[in-house]
Design a protein around this motif. Sequence first.
Motif, mmCIF file in Angstrom:
data_model
loop_
_atom_site.group_PDB
_atom_site.id
_atom_site.type_symbol
_atom_site.label_atom_id
_atom_site.label_comp_id
_atom_site.label_asym_id
_atom_site.label_seq_id
_atom_site.Cartn_x
_atom_site.Cartn_y
_atom_site.Cartn_z
ATOM 1 N N PHE A 16 18.610 -0.472 45.978
ATOM 2 C CA PHE A 16 17.469 -1.335 45.390
ATOM 3 C C PHE A 16 16.044 -0.639 45.363
ATOM 4 O O PHE A 16 15.045 -1.557 45.484
ATOM 5 N N THR A 17 15.851 0.664 45.432
ATOM 6 C CA THR A 17 14.794 1.324 45.716
ATOM 7 C C THR A 17 14.112 1.184 44.052
ATOM 8 O O THR A 17 12.693 1.610 44.179
ATOM 9 N N GLU A 18 14.594 0.555 42.988
ATOM 10 C CA GLU A 18 13.881 0.405 41.991
ATOM 11 C C GLU A 18 12.885 -0.735 41.862
ATOM 12 O O GLU A 18 12.151 -0.855 41.099
ATOM 13 N N TYR A 21 9.409 -2.227 48.196
ATOM 14 C CA TYR A 21 10.319 -2.493 49.493
ATOM 15 C C TYR A 21 10.572 -4.113 49.845
ATOM 16 O O TYR A 21 11.480 -4.442 50.115
ATOM 17 N N LEU A 22 9.470 -4.787 49.588
ATOM 18 C CA LEU A 22 9.567 -6.213 50.215
ATOM 19 C C LEU A 22 10.390 -7.049 49.232
ATOM 20 O O LEU A 22 10.799 -8.065 49.621
ATOM 21 N N ASP A 23 10.549 -6.600 47.882
ATOM 22 C CA ASP A 23 11.296 -7.245 47.085
ATOM 23 C C ASP A 23 12.804 -6.783 46.968
ATOM 24 O O ASP A 23 13.519 -7.608 46.316
ATOM 25 N N ALA A 58 9.757 -11.748 53.994
ATOM 26 C CA ALA A 58 10.488 -11.218 53.183
ATOM 27 C C ALA A 58 11.921 -11.299 53.363
ATOM 28 O O ALA A 58 12.703 -11.989 52.635
ATOM 29 N N VAL A 59 12.474 -11.102 54.513
ATOM 30 C CA VAL A 59 13.839 -11.343 54.949
ATOM 31 C C VAL A 59 14.365 -13.004 54.857
ATOM 32 O O VAL A 59 15.106 -13.289 54.116
ATOM 33 N N ASP A 60 13.398 -13.695 55.402
ATOM 34 C CA ASP A 60 13.500 -14.929 55.598
ATOM 35 C C ASP A 60 13.661 -15.709 54.329
ATOM 36 O O ASP A 60 14.732 -16.392 53.836
ATOM 37 N N SER A 61 12.727 -15.323 53.396
ATOM 38 C CA SER A 61 12.599 -16.251 52.080
ATOM 39 C C SER A 61 13.811 -15.637 51.255
ATOM 40 O O SER A 61 14.097 -16.494 50.156
ATOM 41 N N ALA A 62 14.364 -14.385 51.180
ATOM 42 C CA ALA A 62 15.152 -13.988 50.398
ATOM 43 C C ALA A 62 16.714 -14.719 50.775
ATOM 44 O O ALA A 62 17.736 -14.701 50.073
#
Length: 273
Positions: A16-18, A21-23, A58-62
Amino acid sequence: MQYRRHQLSANVSILFTEYDYLDRFAAARAAGFDAVETWWPFATPTPPRRSLNEFLAAVDSAGVRLTGLNFWAGDMAAGQRGMAVHADRHDELRANIALVADIAATTGCRHFNLLYGQLASEQSPGAAAEVAAEAFREAVAALRPLGGTILLEPLAHDLNGAYPIRTIGDALSFLDDYVDAAGTALLFDTFHLGHNGEDIVAAADTHAARIGHVQIADDPGRGAPGTGELPIDACLDALARAGYTGRVGVEYKPSTPTTSASLTWLRRTNTPA
């Protein structure tokens, strides 16, 4: 997401490097992954608290679980591969270990990859192992009370400089001879091991009890399973038969414009032999 009886996690340092990072955590979730892992996500061993909070948010919200994390390994982009063998960097590594323990307590992550490091020209292998063992023991002392396991990963021999841990035998000999093996385990990466000539199917069957985490990519090229020559499906089946129940980290370099487009291998026959 499951493949051949194994629950998968997406390594967002290489997938997912497109996306920024946080996304990538949300992108992994949208692609069907409920768990993620990552190399150390910061340039320094102890980033500003704001940067750490943004990572955790970012981890939590995903809505994904963080199931694997690398310790700080130096400047990976510049070719560095760990600081355990470098006594003059242990203060930085010690501070990083303490921060990783905080992340473990916050996220529930329990698997942590401590890269061994590249030998300096003046270091003998034995002296380097003594230095590295000190770092491994400190990491175990910090993470084992939280249920954490410290992983040691063999790396491809011609792609990672003077990194001396290249085979399963190298890794297990170091853990057994220099570190109390309790609280440690092998990181079994099909790309690195296969690139170095290991029979990954036989090794999976022989060493399953010592494996703390598995990562998959094909060789040559470190692409998606099926793009190279490694028997990855057979390896995963051998691990399942031998009783490995941990996550399998998906850690390959997509050759497609998007990571999602590269996931066609997951739609192959998904029934273990």
